[in-house]
Design an enzyme around this catalytic site. Structure first.
Site, PDB file in Angstrom:
ATOM      1  N   SER A  70       0.854  -1.191   0.000  1.00  0.00           N
ATOM      2  CA  SER A  70       0.000   0.000   0.000  1.00  0.00           C
ATOM      3  C   SER A  70       0.882   1.229   0.000  1.00  0.00           C
ATOM      4  CB  SER A  70      -0.884   0.011   1.252  1.00  0.00           C
ATOM      5  OG  SER A  70      -1.584   1.246   1.371  1.00  0.00           O
ATOM      6  N   TYR A  83      -1.761  -0.929  10.288  1.00  0.00           N
ATOM      7  CA  TYR A  83      -1.873  -1.121   8.840  1.00  0.00           C
ATOM      8  C   TYR A  83      -0.611  -0.628   8.136  1.00  0.00           C
ATOM      9  CZ  TYR A  83      -3.965  -1.141   4.182  1.00  0.00           C
ATOM     10  OH  TYR A  83      -4.225  -1.389   2.862  1.00  0.00           O
TER      11      TYR A  83
END
Length: 184
Positions: A70, A83
């Site tokens: 990401s 995350y």
């Protein structure tokens, strides 16, 4: 899972590691279990999938592993530590695996998606089209928020022979958003 796939298709040539959980929350309130879950699913899960697929790839001296990271590995918003850390770990895991597995004909790369509108791809009980504003789209030099197909095309490229000399790399697919300076 790997035994079932190899049994059904007689081998494993390509692995796309894409499982993830969000792991967002205020550091003062986020539980240790929530942190552990994000790291376990997002990072350890990718390692284990690679570990158990790699022997099939090694035996045929060919394989391709694509890890979905990401842009949060490189930039953050508040309350995204689990995350972001897990996605940053994927970046490091990718280049480490590429060095360990390259001698066996296995290429390993990652893709870091930016803002991808997956609202219509959710479970039918949650599926609803997000209403994206013109400003949402204009944040991207490409002029739009990304779509799942944008990531699928990047996977197809990295899995192809056209990318045969690419390994240990991260491909950012974000419509240019991480390159654009945005001031509030």
């Amino acid at each position: 899972m790997t035994e079932q796939a190899a049994g059904r298709y007689q081998s494993i040539h390509i692995l796309v590691n894409n499982a993830a959980v969000s792991g967002f929350g205020n550091i003062f309130e986020l539980s240790v279990e929530e942190w552990d879950k994000a790291i376990a699913v997002n990072l350890s899960g990718m390692y284990y999938c690679a570990k158990f697929c790699a022997p099939y790839m090694r035996d045929q001296q060919y394989g391709n592993i694509i890890n979905i990271a990401s842009t949060r590995a490189f930039m953050s918003e508040p309350d995204t530590e689990p995350y972001s850390a897990s996605k940053g770990g994927i970046f490091a895991l990718t280049h480490a695996l590429s060095i360990s597995l390259g001698q066996h004909g296995i290429r390993v790369n990652s893709i870091s998606p930016g803002w991808i509108d997956v609202s219509s791809w959710q479970k039918s009980s949650k599926a609803k089209q997000d209403i994206l504003s013109e400003a949402d789209h204009k944040q991207h030099p490409a002029g739009r928020v990304g779509l799942p197909g944008d990531i699928a095309q990047a996977c197809l490229f990295l899995a192809s022979h056209k990318a045969g000399f690419i390994t240990g790399e991260n491909l950012t697919v974000d419509g240019g958003m991480t390159r654009k300076m945005i001031y509030d």
